[in-house]
Design a protein around this motif. Structure first.
Motif, PDB file in Angstrom:
ATOM      1  N   ILE A 166      -2.779   0.191 -11.641  1.00 36.71           N
ATOM      2  CA  ILE A 166      -3.517   0.180 -10.371  1.00 36.71           C
ATOM      3  C   ILE A 166      -3.000   1.299  -9.477  1.00 36.71           C
ATOM      4  O   ILE A 166      -1.789   1.456  -9.274  1.00 36.71           O
ATOM      5  CB  ILE A 166      -3.362  -1.186  -9.662  1.00 36.71           C
ATOM      6  N   ASP A 167      -3.905   2.075  -8.928  1.00 40.36           N
ATOM      7  CA  ASP A 167      -3.549   3.208  -8.070  1.00 40.36           C
ATOM      8  C   ASP A 167      -3.003   2.683  -6.741  1.00 40.36           C
ATOM      9  O   ASP A 167      -3.691   1.949  -6.021  1.00 40.36           O
ATOM     10  CB  ASP A 167      -4.789   4.074  -7.835  1.00 40.36           C
ATOM     11  N   ASN A 168      -1.774   3.045  -6.416  1.00 45.04           N
ATOM     12  CA  ASN A 168      -1.159   2.587  -5.168  1.00 45.04           C
ATOM     13  C   ASN A 168      -1.894   3.077  -3.929  1.00 45.04           C
ATOM     14  O   ASN A 168      -1.791   2.469  -2.862  1.00 45.04           O
ATOM     15  CB  ASN A 168       0.303   3.046  -5.108  1.00 45.04           C
ATOM     16  N   SER A 169      -2.643   4.173  -4.088  1.00 42.57           N
ATOM     17  CA  SER A 169      -3.363   4.700  -2.932  1.00 42.57           C
ATOM     18  C   SER A 169      -4.438   3.725  -2.439  1.00 42.57           C
ATOM     19  O   SER A 169      -4.796   3.739  -1.258  1.00 42.57           O
ATOM     20  CB  SER A 169      -4.015   6.044  -3.282  1.00 42.57           C
ATOM     21  N   LEU A 170      -4.950   2.874  -3.342  1.00 40.04           N
ATOM     22  CA  LEU A 170      -5.925   1.867  -2.929  1.00 40.04           C
ATOM     23  C   LEU A 170      -5.304   0.885  -1.945  1.00 40.04           C
ATOM     24  O   LEU A 170      -5.905   0.533  -0.916  1.00 40.04           O
ATOM     25  CB  LEU A 170      -6.447   1.109  -4.150  1.00 40.04           C
ATOM     26  N   MET A 171      -4.082   0.443  -2.245  1.00 40.17           N
ATOM     27  CA  MET A 171      -3.399  -0.504  -1.367  1.00 40.17           C
ATOM     28  C   MET A 171      -3.001   0.171  -0.056  1.00 40.17           C
ATOM     29  O   MET A 171      -3.112  -0.421   1.018  1.00 40.17           O
ATOM     30  CB  MET A 171      -2.162  -1.065  -2.067  1.00 40.17           C
ATOM     31  N   GLU A 172      -2.548   1.429  -0.141  1.00 41.65           N
ATOM     32  CA  GLU A 172      -2.159   2.151   1.064  1.00 41.65           C
ATOM     33  C   GLU A 172      -3.362   2.378   1.975  1.00 41.65           C
ATOM     34  O   GLU A 172      -3.258   2.246   3.207  1.00 41.65           O
ATOM     35  CB  GLU A 172      -1.529   3.481   0.682  1.00 41.65           C
ATOM     36  N   SER A 173      -4.509   2.676   1.375  1.00 44.22           N
ATOM     37  CA  SER A 173      -5.728   2.879   2.162  1.00 44.22           C
ATOM     38  C   SER A 173      -6.143   1.588   2.852  1.00 44.22           C
ATOM     39  O   SER A 173      -6.559   1.595   4.020  1.00 44.22           O
ATOM     40  CB  SER A 173      -6.863   3.366   1.266  1.00 44.22           C
ATOM     41  N   ALA A 174      -6.028   0.462   2.121  1.00 41.88           N
ATOM     42  CA  ALA A 174      -6.390  -0.828   2.713  1.00 41.88           C
ATOM     43  C   ALA A 174      -5.469  -1.165   3.885  1.00 41.88           C
ATOM     44  O   ALA A 174      -5.928  -1.665   4.925  1.00 41.88           O
ATOM     45  CB  ALA A 174      -6.319  -1.920   1.647  1.00 41.88           C
ATOM     46  N   GLU A 175      -4.180  -0.883   3.733  1.00 37.60           N
ATOM     47  CA  GLU A 175      -3.237  -1.151   4.825  1.00 37.60           C
ATOM     48  C   GLU A 175      -3.502  -0.238   6.014  1.00 37.60           C
ATOM     49  O   GLU A 175      -3.378  -0.662   7.169  1.00 37.60           O
ATOM     50  CB  GLU A 175      -1.811  -0.980   4.319  1.00 37.60           C
ATOM     51  N   ASP A 176      -3.883   1.020   5.742  1.00 39.87           N
ATOM     52  CA  ASP A 176      -4.219   1.946   6.827  1.00 39.87           C
ATOM     53  C   ASP A 176      -5.442   1.475   7.600  1.00 39.87           C
ATOM     54  O   ASP A 176      -5.572   1.739   8.807  1.00 39.87           O
ATOM     55  CB  ASP A 176      -4.481   3.348   6.267  1.00 39.87           C
ATOM     56  N   LEU A 177      -6.344   0.765   6.906  1.00 37.80           N
ATOM     57  CA  LEU A 177      -7.555   0.255   7.553  1.00 37.80           C
ATOM     58  C   LEU A 177      -7.336  -1.089   8.236  1.00 37.80           C
ATOM     59  O   LEU A 177      -8.282  -1.685   8.758  1.00 37.80           O
ATOM     60  CB  LEU A 177      -8.680   0.126   6.517  1.00 37.80           C
ATOM     61  N   GLY A 178      -6.080  -1.577   8.222  1.00 39.69           N
ATOM     62  CA  GLY A 178      -5.756  -2.786   8.970  1.00 39.69           C
ATOM     63  C   GLY A 178      -5.585  -4.043   8.142  1.00 39.69           C
ATOM     64  O   GLY A 178      -5.376  -5.123   8.705  1.00 39.69           O
ATOM     65  N   ALA A 179      -5.672  -3.944   6.825  1.00 34.29           N
ATOM     66  CA  ALA A 179      -5.512  -5.134   5.987  1.00 34.29           C
ATOM     67  C   ALA A 179      -4.035  -5.519   5.905  1.00 34.29           C
ATOM     68  O   ALA A 179      -3.169  -4.653   5.792  1.00 34.29           O
ATOM     69  CB  ALA A 179      -6.064  -4.872   4.589  1.00 34.29           C
ATOM     70  N   ASN A 180      -3.777  -6.834   5.989  1.00 37.01           N
ATOM     71  CA  ASN A 180      -2.401  -7.299   5.807  1.00 37.01           C
ATOM     72  C   ASN A 180      -2.104  -7.461   4.318  1.00 37.01           C
ATOM     73  O   ASN A 180      -2.983  -7.274   3.481  1.00 37.01           O
ATOM     74  CB  ASN A 180      -2.158  -8.601   6.567  1.00 37.01           C
ATOM     75  N   LYS A 181      -0.882  -7.850   3.997  1.00 36.25           N
ATOM     76  CA  LYS A 181      -0.471  -7.941   2.592  1.00 36.25           C
ATOM     77  C   LYS A 181      -1.278  -8.993   1.821  1.00 36.25           C
ATOM     78  O   LYS A 181      -1.592  -8.794   0.648  1.00 36.25           O
ATOM     79  CB  LYS A 181       1.031  -8.253   2.499  1.00 36.25           C
ATOM     80  N   PHE A 182      -1.587 -10.104   2.483  1.00 34.23           N
ATOM     81  CA  PHE A 182      -2.375 -11.141   1.822  1.00 34.23           C
ATOM     82  C   PHE A 182      -3.774 -10.641   1.501  1.00 34.23           C
ATOM     83  O   PHE A 182      -4.305 -10.893   0.410  1.00 34.23           O
ATOM     84  CB  PHE A 182      -2.454 -12.390   2.708  1.00 34.23           C
ATOM     85  N   GLN A 183      -4.388  -9.928   2.419  1.00 36.47           N
ATOM     86  CA  GLN A 183      -5.726  -9.378   2.190  1.00 36.47           C
ATOM     87  C   GLN A 183      -5.709  -8.308   1.103  1.00 36.47           C
ATOM     88  O   GLN A 183      -6.634  -8.231   0.284  1.00 36.47           O
ATOM     89  CB  GLN A 183      -6.279  -8.798   3.494  1.00 36.47           C
ATOM     90  N   VAL A 184      -4.663  -7.501   1.073  1.00 33.27           N
ATOM     91  CA  VAL A 184      -4.534  -6.489   0.019  1.00 33.27           C
ATOM     92  C   VAL A 184      -4.440  -7.155  -1.342  1.00 33.27           C
ATOM     93  O   VAL A 184      -5.065  -6.717  -2.323  1.00 33.27           O
ATOM     94  CB  VAL A 184      -3.293  -5.596   0.266  1.00 33.27           C
ATOM     95  N   PHE A 185      -3.683  -8.256  -1.396  1.00 34.88           N
ATOM     96  CA  PHE A 185      -3.529  -8.964  -2.663  1.00 34.88           C
ATOM     97  C   PHE A 185      -4.847  -9.592  -3.105  1.00 34.88           C
ATOM     98  O   PHE A 185      -5.247  -9.465  -4.272  1.00 34.88           O
ATOM     99  CB  PHE A 185      -2.449 -10.039  -2.533  1.00 34.88           C
TER     100      PHE A 185
END
Length: 275
Positions: A166-185
């Motif tokens: 899984i590309d880590n940039s997907l998770m980083e982008s989601a966090e940059d857009l305001g998603a918390n860790k639970f939402q990223v998961f």
């Protein structure tokens, strides 16, 4: 077809197709007569309709489902932790799960007899603490523990192999857009790891539902699972026809389970594509 594929084709015919044909032949015949005098019948399959055999099947499926759920609950967090490590440390951690699998399956199961027995290490520690010995062997818990221990790597490795890609940039982008860790998961990690989960469930459930060594050793012969029933028919009763019929039934059951999980996986992939 290239000539280089002929050895593989010959291997498949000798070690897969021929044994399957023999098992099927035993399952649909009633006697050991010459092949020209074989009596074809479905009585061997009808015998399995006896409620006592359905009870054996139910216990086997129940324990297999429980062990599959437990390996998923334990294996998924472990796979995530390993996937997040640096490559050098990641390889060491994966090796810790792979190396025990190099040991014989029977020896790994026997080791638990030493650990769980009344004179075993665990009861020795408990007695040193001032408590009486516990009955840790020959029950559902011991059989379930043996299944989880032996099949846990089969759950961890497929999930890990998907998570690590899984590309880590997907998770980083989601966090940059305001998603918390639970939402990223829930929105990224879990949906993308579904193929690994499906593979892990299949790889654990199939051997768990047909195992007989674990139930015989850790269950003390008190648990008759479907694998023990097949072993009993072939080795002790000498009824190869009924044993073959049970094997065919289990083969169909496992193939249906694989088809259902594969269809579920396909639907998940399709829904992710539409999203």
């Amino acid at each position: 077809m290239k000539w280089t594929s002929y050895p593989y084709l010959l291997w498949i015919i000798i070690f897969i197709l021929v044994p399957l044909v023999l098992v099927l032949l035993y399952a649909i015949t009633a006697t050991e007569e010459h092949i020209s005098n074989l009596e074809f019948t479905l009585d061997n399959f009808n015998r399995f309709l006896d409620p006592k055999y359905f009870d054996v099947l139910w216990v086997s499926v129940k324990l297999a489902l429980q062990s599959t759920v437990m390996t998923l609950i334990l294996g998924y967090p472990i796979a995530i932790l390993i996937a997040k490590e640096k490559p050098s440390k990641r390889n060491i951690l994966i090796s810790l799960f792979i190396i025990p699998m190099w040991m014989n399956f029977l020896l790994r199961t026997y080791a638990w007899l030493t650990l769980l027995g009344k004179n075993g290490i665990i009861n020795f520690i408990i007695s040193q603490l001032g408590f009486g010995p516990l009955d840790l062997l020959y029950n559902d818990g011991a059989v379930l523990l043996g299944m989880v221990y032996n099949f846990l790597p089969f759950m961890i490795l497929p999930i890990y192999s998907v998570l690590v890609k899984i590309d880590n940039s997907l998770m980083e982008s989601a966090e940059d857009l305001g998603a918390n860790k639970f939402q990223v998961f829930t929105k990224i990690t879990l949906p993308l790891s579904i193929p690994g989960i499906i593979t892990g469930i299949t790889m654990v459930f199939m051997p768990a539902v047909s195992t007989f060594v674990i139930s015989r050793l850790l269950g003390g012969g008190q648990y008759m699972l479907i694998g023990n029933l097949v072993e009993q028919q072939f080795l002790w009763v000498g009824d190869w026809h009924f044993g073959s019929a049970i094997s065919i039934i289990m083969m169909i059951f496992i193939l249906l389970t694989m088809a259902i999980t594969a269809k579920f996986d396909t639907q998940k992939k399709g829904s992710r594509g539409l999203w």
